[in-house]
Design a protein around this motif. Structure first.
Motif, mmCIF file in Angstrom:
data_model
loop_
_atom_site.group_PDB
_atom_site.id
_atom_site.type_symbol
_atom_site.label_atom_id
_atom_site.label_comp_id
_atom_site.label_asym_id
_atom_site.label_seq_id
_atom_site.Cartn_x
_atom_site.Cartn_y
_atom_site.Cartn_z
ATOM 1 N N GLY A 36 9.751 6.349 -11.444
ATOM 2 C CA GLY A 36 8.620 7.503 -11.315
ATOM 3 C C GLY A 36 9.444 8.898 -11.262
ATOM 4 N N ILE A 37 10.489 8.661 -10.487
ATOM 5 C CA ILE A 37 11.321 10.174 -10.122
ATOM 6 C C ILE A 37 11.963 10.575 -11.269
ATOM 7 C CG2 ILE A 37 13.258 11.019 -8.704
ATOM 8 C CD1 ILE A 37 12.376 9.200 -6.287
ATOM 9 N N LEU A 38 12.538 9.453 -12.222
ATOM 10 C CA LEU A 38 13.165 9.979 -13.349
ATOM 11 C C LEU A 38 12.151 10.634 -14.399
ATOM 12 C CD1 LEU A 38 15.590 7.139 -14.454
ATOM 13 C CD2 LEU A 38 16.155 9.475 -13.821
ATOM 14 N N LEU A 39 10.947 10.210 -14.366
ATOM 15 C CA LEU A 39 9.547 10.835 -15.106
ATOM 16 C C LEU A 39 9.650 12.182 -14.538
ATOM 17 C CD1 LEU A 39 7.202 10.706 -16.837
ATOM 18 C CD2 LEU A 39 6.075 10.367 -14.518
ATOM 19 N N ILE A 40 9.689 12.635 -13.226
ATOM 20 C CA ILE A 40 9.409 13.913 -12.798
ATOM 21 C C ILE A 40 10.815 14.802 -13.322
ATOM 22 C CG2 ILE A 40 9.439 15.452 -10.850
ATOM 23 C CD1 ILE A 40 6.810 13.818 -11.241
ATOM 24 N N LEU A 64 12.266 -0.473 -5.621
ATOM 25 C CA LEU A 64 13.076 0.478 -5.742
ATOM 26 C C LEU A 64 13.001 0.895 -7.180
ATOM 27 C CD1 LEU A 64 16.367 -0.189 -3.796
ATOM 28 C CD2 LEU A 64 15.075 1.854 -4.100
ATOM 29 N N VAL A 65 12.973 0.132 -8.082
ATOM 30 C CA VAL A 65 12.913 0.305 -9.681
ATOM 31 C C VAL A 65 11.762 0.982 -10.080
ATOM 32 C CG1 VAL A 65 13.079 -0.691 -12.037
ATOM 33 C CG2 VAL A 65 14.410 -1.801 -10.236
ATOM 34 N N ALA A 66 10.897 0.802 -9.480
ATOM 35 C CA ALA A 66 9.399 1.428 -9.992
ATOM 36 C C ALA A 66 9.617 2.928 -9.516
ATOM 37 C CB ALA A 66 8.307 0.799 -9.266
ATOM 38 N N ILE A 67 9.976 3.228 -7.990
ATOM 39 C CA ILE A 67 10.004 4.508 -7.710
ATOM 40 C C ILE A 67 11.000 5.285 -8.482
ATOM 41 C CG2 ILE A 67 10.563 5.717 -5.477
ATOM 42 C CD1 ILE A 67 9.326 3.570 -4.012
ATOM 43 N N LEU A 118 0.879 -1.314 0.034
ATOM 44 C CA LEU A 118 0.040 0.243 -0.018
ATOM 45 C C LEU A 118 0.599 1.267 0.038
ATOM 46 C CD1 LEU A 118 -2.969 -0.902 2.411
ATOM 47 C CD2 LEU A 118 -2.590 -1.177 -0.196
ATOM 48 N N VAL A 119 2.123 1.004 0.839
ATOM 49 C CA VAL A 119 2.802 2.386 0.776
ATOM 50 C C VAL A 119 3.520 2.513 -0.786
ATOM 51 C CG1 VAL A 119 5.079 3.346 1.939
ATOM 52 C CG2 VAL A 119 3.189 2.346 3.405
ATOM 53 N N LEU A 120 3.889 1.515 -1.203
ATOM 54 C CA LEU A 120 4.567 1.664 -2.521
ATOM 55 C C LEU A 120 3.488 2.255 -3.553
ATOM 56 C CD1 LEU A 120 6.725 1.001 -4.723
ATOM 57 C CD2 LEU A 120 5.495 -0.935 -4.955
ATOM 58 N N ALA A 121 2.202 1.755 -3.500
ATOM 59 C CA ALA A 121 1.347 2.228 -4.360
ATOM 60 C C ALA A 121 1.060 3.839 -4.047
ATOM 61 C CB ALA A 121 -0.059 1.643 -4.176
ATOM 62 N N LEU A 122 1.124 4.222 -2.675
ATOM 63 C CA LEU A 122 0.899 5.591 -2.341
ATOM 64 C C LEU A 122 1.874 6.435 -3.126
ATOM 65 C CD1 LEU A 122 -0.564 7.609 -0.644
ATOM 66 C CD2 LEU A 122 0.901 7.026 1.182
ATOM 67 N N ILE A 123 3.102 5.954 -2.942
ATOM 68 C CA ILE A 123 4.454 6.668 -3.265
ATOM 69 C C ILE A 123 4.039 6.815 -4.863
ATOM 70 C CG2 ILE A 123 6.896 6.788 -3.820
ATOM 71 C CD1 ILE A 123 7.075 5.332 -1.122
ATOM 72 N N LEU A 124 3.895 5.779 -5.551
ATOM 73 C CA LEU A 124 3.670 5.922 -7.131
ATOM 74 C C LEU A 124 2.500 6.885 -7.396
ATOM 75 C CD1 LEU A 124 4.191 2.326 -8.574
ATOM 76 C CD2 LEU A 124 5.543 4.424 -8.400
ATOM 77 N N PHE A 125 1.452 6.830 -6.504
ATOM 78 C CA PHE A 125 0.448 7.882 -6.823
ATOM 79 C C PHE A 125 0.589 9.192 -6.575
ATOM 80 C CE2 PHE A 125 -3.781 9.999 -5.730
ATOM 81 C CZ PHE A 125 -4.751 9.409 -6.750
ATOM 82 N N CYS A 126 1.463 9.523 -5.563
ATOM 83 C CA CYS A 126 1.917 10.769 -5.350
ATOM 84 C C CYS A 126 2.874 11.357 -6.607
ATOM 85 C CB CYS A 126 2.602 10.983 -3.945
ATOM 86 S SG CYS A 126 1.372 10.687 -2.784
ATOM 87 N N ILE A 127 3.627 10.336 -6.870
ATOM 88 C CA ILE A 127 4.480 11.027 -8.233
ATOM 89 C C ILE A 127 3.756 11.184 -9.375
ATOM 90 C CG2 ILE A 127 6.430 10.070 -9.752
ATOM 91 C CD1 ILE A 127 7.651 8.451 -7.510
ATOM 92 N N GLY A 128 2.674 10.479 -9.688
ATOM 93 C CA GLY A 128 1.970 10.583 -10.750
ATOM 94 C C GLY A 128 0.842 11.960 -10.559
ATOM 95 N N VAL A 131 9.243 8.807 -21.134
ATOM 96 C CA VAL A 131 8.404 7.638 -21.371
ATOM 97 C C VAL A 131 9.070 6.496 -21.315
ATOM 98 C CG1 VAL A 131 6.845 6.769 -23.307
ATOM 99 C CG2 VAL A 131 6.968 9.209 -23.015
ATOM 100 N N ILE A 132 10.669 6.539 -21.716
ATOM 101 C CA ILE A 132 11.223 5.266 -21.450
ATOM 102 C C ILE A 132 11.417 4.902 -20.121
ATOM 103 C CG2 ILE A 132 13.347 4.362 -22.222
ATOM 104 C CD1 ILE A 132 11.756 4.717 -24.567
ATOM 105 N N ALA A 133 11.554 6.188 -19.281
ATOM 106 C CA ALA A 133 11.864 5.817 -17.787
ATOM 107 C C ALA A 133 10.737 5.350 -17.169
ATOM 108 C CB ALA A 133 12.107 7.170 -17.010
ATOM 109 N N LEU A 134 9.252 5.463 -17.593
ATOM 110 C CA LEU A 134 8.359 5.049 -17.077
ATOM 111 C C LEU A 134 7.962 3.532 -17.476
ATOM 112 C CD1 LEU A 134 6.533 6.402 -15.253
ATOM 113 C CD2 LEU A 134 4.732 6.600 -16.969
ATOM 114 N N VAL A 135 8.556 2.982 -18.668
ATOM 115 C CA VAL A 135 8.700 1.578 -18.709
ATOM 116 C C VAL A 135 9.156 0.846 -17.931
ATOM 117 C CG1 VAL A 135 9.471 -0.135 -20.601
ATOM 118 C CG2 VAL A 135 8.656 2.072 -21.453
ATOM 119 N N PHE A 136 10.268 1.347 -17.086
ATOM 120 C CA PHE A 136 10.797 0.530 -16.042
ATOM 121 C C PHE A 136 9.888 0.323 -14.942
ATOM 122 C CE2 PHE A 136 14.719 2.321 -17.942
ATOM 123 C CZ PHE A 136 15.386 1.122 -17.969
#
Lengths: 104, 174
Positions: free
Chosen positions: B21-25, B15-18, A10-20, B34-39
């Motif tokens: 996302g940070i690279l997207l920003i 870690l890879v997912a986050i 849930l925390v991982l999903a929250l972080i991804l949601f905030c980034i999005g 867009v390529i960063a988001l594929v990861f």
């Protein structure tokens, strides 16, 4: 048994949601705004799948729901991109700040 | 603290997912974003495998890192492909946004960080695709059929929206 607790997912999903959410609200390119919304939908999907396995009543329905979400997200991306193409043909811009015809 | 293989896989994938996302920003070129988001999409598919949703993992790779990424790349190439997203958002607006999103994140985190539901034994990993097919064609029949109508409507709508302007333009030119 599962060693990763539910709250970790849930925390991982929250972080991804905030980034999005941050990307959707600050980026100026409309394609990037669309793809940030896809990231937010992905975070919601993680929640659905996590609850379908680790929730109080585990069942397959969570996975079915996230299948529907993926379908709707794909349809939304296609229509959104078509609108963007049409807008680019008319106004030669993809900047969301310049899409303000409805304001006047 | 001993780490099980599942925990290590979870930490690596998240870690890879986050990082994606940070690279997207933070990246400046649109194609690189867009390529960063594929990861991120691929590691989310890995998380689905950890959650015993193998069919969804395959669907995620096919649709997200396949179809949606390609369609977004097409969108970028057909508009302004060497666009570097200029930062026009004001500093104050950005700070306010960060504060608001941090508030939202903290409020949600307070609700979920010690959520403790006793784990029950599930049979989701046995014949996952078969279970999804059974449920889809018995319990969720009507939403499934509605989905096909939605996809048809989106297909026709996308074609008409993207085509109409071209025809009008050709008519104006001639």
């Amino acid at each position: 048994m599962n060693s990763v607790p539910l709250s970790a997912y849930l925390v991982l999903a929250l972080i991804l949601f905030c980034i999005g959410l941050y990307g959707a609200l600050t980026k100026r390119n409309a394609v990037i705004v669309l793809i940030s919304i896809e990231l937010m939908l992905n975070a919601v999907n993680i929640n659905l799948v996590a609850f379908s396995k680790l929730g109080p009543a585990p069942s397959i329905s969570g996975q079915i729901f996230s299948l529907f979400t993926i379908t709707v997200a794909a349809a939304e991306a296609a229509v959104g991109l078509a609108i963007l193409m049409s807008l680019y043909n008319r106004r030669k811009t993809v900047n969301v700040d310049e899409m303000d015809q409805l304001k006047h | 603290m001993s780490l099980s293989g599942e925990m290590i896989a979870f930490i690596l994938l998240s870690l890879v997912a986050i990082i994606g996302g940070i690279l997207l920003i933070n990246l400046t070129r649109v194609v690189h974003m867009v390529i960063a988001l594929v990861f991120t999409f691929i590691s989310v598919a890995g998380l689905y495998v950890l959650l015993s949703a193998e069919f969804l993992a395959a669907v995620q790779i096919l649709i997200y890192s396949g179809a949606i990424t390609i369609i977004m790349l097409f969108g970028i190439m057909l508009t302004r492909h060497n666009d570097t997203s200029e930062k026009t958002a004001g500093v104050w607006r950005k700070l306010l946004l960060i504060a608001g999103i941090a508030g939202f994140g903290l409020a949600s985190y307070a609700g979920i960080y010690n959520l403790d539901i006793p784990v029950q034994e599930t049979k989701l990993h046995e014949d996952n695709t078969r279970q999804i097919g059974m449920a889809l064609y018995s319990d969720h029949m009507i939403p499934f059929e509605l989905t096909s109508v939605l996809l048809l409507a989106a297909l026709i709508g996308a074609i008409i929206l993207a085509k109409k302007d071209d025809e009008k333009k050709e008519g104006e030119e001639s």
